[in-house]
Design a protein around this motif. Sequence first.
Motif, PDB file in Angstrom:
ATOM      1  N   TYR A   1       2.258 -15.425  -4.523  1.00  0.00           N
ATOM      2  CA  TYR A   1       1.151 -15.012  -3.645  1.00  0.00           C
ATOM      3  C   TYR A   1       1.607 -14.016  -2.574  1.00  0.00           C
ATOM      4  O   TYR A   1       0.991 -12.960  -2.376  1.00  0.00           O
ATOM      5  CB  TYR A   1       0.521 -16.251  -2.990  1.00  0.00           C
ATOM      6  CG  TYR A   1      -0.542 -15.946  -1.967  1.00  0.00           C
ATOM      7  CD1 TYR A   1      -1.846 -15.673  -2.355  1.00  0.00           C
ATOM      8  CD2 TYR A   1      -0.236 -15.920  -0.601  1.00  0.00           C
ATOM      9  CE1 TYR A   1      -2.835 -15.384  -1.414  1.00  0.00           C
ATOM     10  CE2 TYR A   1      -1.216 -15.631   0.342  1.00  0.00           C
ATOM     11  CZ  TYR A   1      -2.513 -15.365  -0.072  1.00  0.00           C
ATOM     12  OH  TYR A   1      -3.471 -15.083   0.863  1.00  0.00           O
ATOM     13  N   ASP A   2       2.697 -14.333  -1.867  1.00  0.00           N
ATOM     14  CA  ASP A   2       3.155 -13.447  -0.789  1.00  0.00           C
ATOM     15  C   ASP A   2       3.583 -12.079  -1.325  1.00  0.00           C
ATOM     16  O   ASP A   2       3.366 -11.053  -0.668  1.00  0.00           O
ATOM     17  CB  ASP A   2       4.312 -14.095  -0.023  1.00  0.00           C
ATOM     18  CG  ASP A   2       3.853 -15.286   0.819  1.00  0.00           C
ATOM     19  OD1 ASP A   2       2.648 -15.359   1.144  1.00  0.00           O
ATOM     20  OD2 ASP A   2       4.699 -16.145   1.140  1.00  0.00           O
ATOM     21  N   LEU A   3       4.177 -12.065  -2.522  1.00  0.00           N
ATOM     22  CA  LEU A   3       4.568 -10.803  -3.138  1.00  0.00           C
ATOM     23  C   LEU A   3       3.336  -9.950  -3.450  1.00  0.00           C
ATOM     24  O   LEU A   3       3.340  -8.730  -3.237  1.00  0.00           O
ATOM     25  CB  LEU A   3       5.394 -11.053  -4.394  1.00  0.00           C
ATOM     26  CG  LEU A   3       5.840  -9.818  -5.179  1.00  0.00           C
ATOM     27  CD1 LEU A   3       6.694  -8.889  -4.320  1.00  0.00           C
ATOM     28  CD2 LEU A   3       6.610 -10.221  -6.443  1.00  0.00           C
ATOM     29  N   HIS A   4       2.287 -10.601  -3.946  1.00  0.00           N
ATOM     30  CA  HIS A   4       1.044  -9.858  -4.227  1.00  0.00           C
ATOM     31  C   HIS A   4       0.522  -9.177  -2.960  1.00  0.00           C
ATOM     32  O   HIS A   4       0.123  -8.006  -2.993  1.00  0.00           O
ATOM     33  CB  HIS A   4      -0.033 -10.785  -4.789  1.00  0.00           C
ATOM     34  CG  HIS A   4       0.312 -11.398  -6.106  1.00  0.00           C
ATOM     35  ND1 HIS A   4       0.840 -10.679  -7.142  1.00  0.00           N
ATOM     36  CD2 HIS A   4       0.199 -12.675  -6.564  1.00  0.00           C
ATOM     37  CE1 HIS A   4       1.049 -11.484  -8.180  1.00  0.00           C
ATOM     38  NE2 HIS A   4       0.671 -12.692  -7.844  1.00  0.00           N
ATOM     39  N   LEU A   5       0.518  -9.914  -1.836  1.00  0.00           N
ATOM     40  CA  LEU A   5       0.034  -9.332  -0.580  1.00  0.00           C
ATOM     41  C   LEU A   5       0.923  -8.168  -0.154  1.00  0.00           C
ATOM     42  O   LEU A   5       0.424  -7.121   0.279  1.00  0.00           O
ATOM     43  CB  LEU A   5      -0.006 -10.401   0.512  1.00  0.00           C
ATOM     44  CG  LEU A   5      -0.978 -11.574   0.321  1.00  0.00           C
ATOM     45  CD1 LEU A   5      -0.982 -12.451   1.562  1.00  0.00           C
ATOM     46  CD2 LEU A   5      -2.388 -11.104   0.000  1.00  0.00           C
ATOM     47  N   GLU A   6       2.227  -8.351  -0.287  1.00  0.00           N
ATOM     48  CA  GLU A   6       3.168  -7.290   0.072  1.00  0.00           C
ATOM     49  C   GLU A   6       2.925  -6.024  -0.757  1.00  0.00           C
ATOM     50  O   GLU A   6       3.063  -4.898  -0.270  1.00  0.00           O
ATOM     51  CB  GLU A   6       4.595  -7.793  -0.142  1.00  0.00           C
ATOM     52  CG  GLU A   6       5.684  -6.802   0.193  1.00  0.00           C
ATOM     53  CD  GLU A   6       7.068  -7.317  -0.190  1.00  0.00           C
ATOM     54  OE1 GLU A   6       7.867  -6.522  -0.716  1.00  0.00           O
ATOM     55  OE2 GLU A   6       7.342  -8.520   0.019  1.00  0.00           O
TER      56      GLU A   6
ATOM     57  N   TYR B   1      -7.803 -20.439  -8.250  1.00  0.00           N
ATOM     58  CA  TYR B   1      -6.646 -19.812  -7.600  1.00  0.00           C
ATOM     59  C   TYR B   1      -7.056 -18.528  -6.888  1.00  0.00           C
ATOM     60  O   TYR B   1      -8.049 -17.896  -7.246  1.00  0.00           O
ATOM     61  CB  TYR B   1      -5.577 -19.459  -8.642  1.00  0.00           C
ATOM     62  CG  TYR B   1      -4.791 -20.632  -9.151  1.00  0.00           C
ATOM     63  CD1 TYR B   1      -3.501 -20.893  -8.692  1.00  0.00           C
ATOM     64  CD2 TYR B   1      -5.338 -21.493 -10.106  1.00  0.00           C
ATOM     65  CE1 TYR B   1      -2.771 -21.974  -9.172  1.00  0.00           C
ATOM     66  CE2 TYR B   1      -4.619 -22.589 -10.585  1.00  0.00           C
ATOM     67  CZ  TYR B   1      -3.333 -22.815 -10.107  1.00  0.00           C
ATOM     68  OH  TYR B   1      -2.627 -23.892 -10.576  1.00  0.00           O
ATOM     69  N   GLN B   2      -6.246 -18.143  -5.907  1.00  0.00           N
ATOM     70  CA  GLN B   2      -6.335 -16.788  -5.358  1.00  0.00           C
ATOM     71  C   GLN B   2      -5.451 -15.906  -6.230  1.00  0.00           C
ATOM     72  O   GLN B   2      -4.246 -16.112  -6.303  1.00  0.00           O
ATOM     73  CB  GLN B   2      -5.838 -16.755  -3.909  1.00  0.00           C
ATOM     74  CG  GLN B   2      -6.716 -17.517  -2.938  1.00  0.00           C
ATOM     75  CD  GLN B   2      -6.293 -17.289  -1.497  1.00  0.00           C
ATOM     76  OE1 GLN B   2      -6.100 -16.144  -1.080  1.00  0.00           O
ATOM     77  NE2 GLN B   2      -6.137 -18.353  -0.736  1.00  0.00           N
TER      78      GLN B   2
END
Length: 374
Positions: A10-15, A26-27
């Motif tokens: 998830y955090d990688l996707h936002l980055e 899911y998001q």
Amino acid sequence: MADLKRTVLYDLHLELGAKMVPFAGYQMPVQYPMGVLKEHLHTRAQAGLFDVSHMGQILLTAKSGRVEDAALALERLVPVDVAGLAEGRQRYAFFTNDAGGILDDLMVANRGDHLFLVVNAACKEADFAHLTAGLPDCDLGMVTDRALLALQGPAAEAALARLVPDVVDMRFMDVAIRQWDTAELWISRSGYTGEDGFEISVPNAFAEAFARKLLAMEEVAPIGLGARDSLRLEAGMCLYGHDIDEGTTPVEGNLTWAIQKARRAGGARAGGFPGAARILKDLADGPARRRVGLRPEGRAPMREGTEIFAGPEGGAPIGAVTSGGFGPSIEAPMAMAYLPADLAEGATVYGEVRGKRLPATIAPMPFQPTTYKR
């Protein structure tokens, strides 16, 4: 969005600038700054990396310890030849209900002493319960500590081979367990795009580092759900809950290729699965309706729910589109629909788009040729 689950990436996707949307609880990233069109074309030309960690990964072992017994047990729930699946190979399958409808579609791999199943995210809890109830002679485990990545496209082999060199020896639908760093990777040469590629199950602790290694390669780009959908539609692949569901038999869904001779009438292990009477009857007599491909004339797509008519005026609908959109690779609209089975390829039908009936031709699928390494 607050109530939705997140994958380990998830955090990688936002980055990476992903636009996140709700999908199957899911998001999930629907697209990145490149945009759906360019993501689609990049996958067809080079290699795309997809996070599919929301899907269910299930281990199935016979209590006897024999994979042959696990395969025969699973055949009680699917109309597919699992017992004939060689070690190191994978096969497409589907769970059926007593009416012959499809509860879910899945992949089944023979890993030597057990079976490995990958099921759809929205169905995984129900599938696990269905397996548990139907296979008392087996032990089941839902894998919760691994991510699942799909690397797809003509450059996928070269990219993955930099990290795991002997994937070059794998062919379409092969499965293997390999090491990267100190992580055990579960690899299949398969995917959902029509392109050559791999699905890789990675321990959660290594998933981000592994994804970053691939994304650092010039030919690999992150790809979201939007392009995943247009890629699979060009490849003529069904999306569960849209193109196939509990009210659709595999024969109606044009999936007869996935029911091997051993499970058909006269076969070594014919029948014995839920809905066998209906499915074997459809195989013998032909269904009343069937999933077909449509190529609408002009540029306007015929999207899901578009009613299809036999003529340009009057009459009741003869079917409806289940998936539709614009194909970036074929540079034209495309759709799937359920229509009367006696309509032949090349016939013209009419889809009602914004109050107008527009012509479409019944066309063969896939719309875009597949490039599997056989």
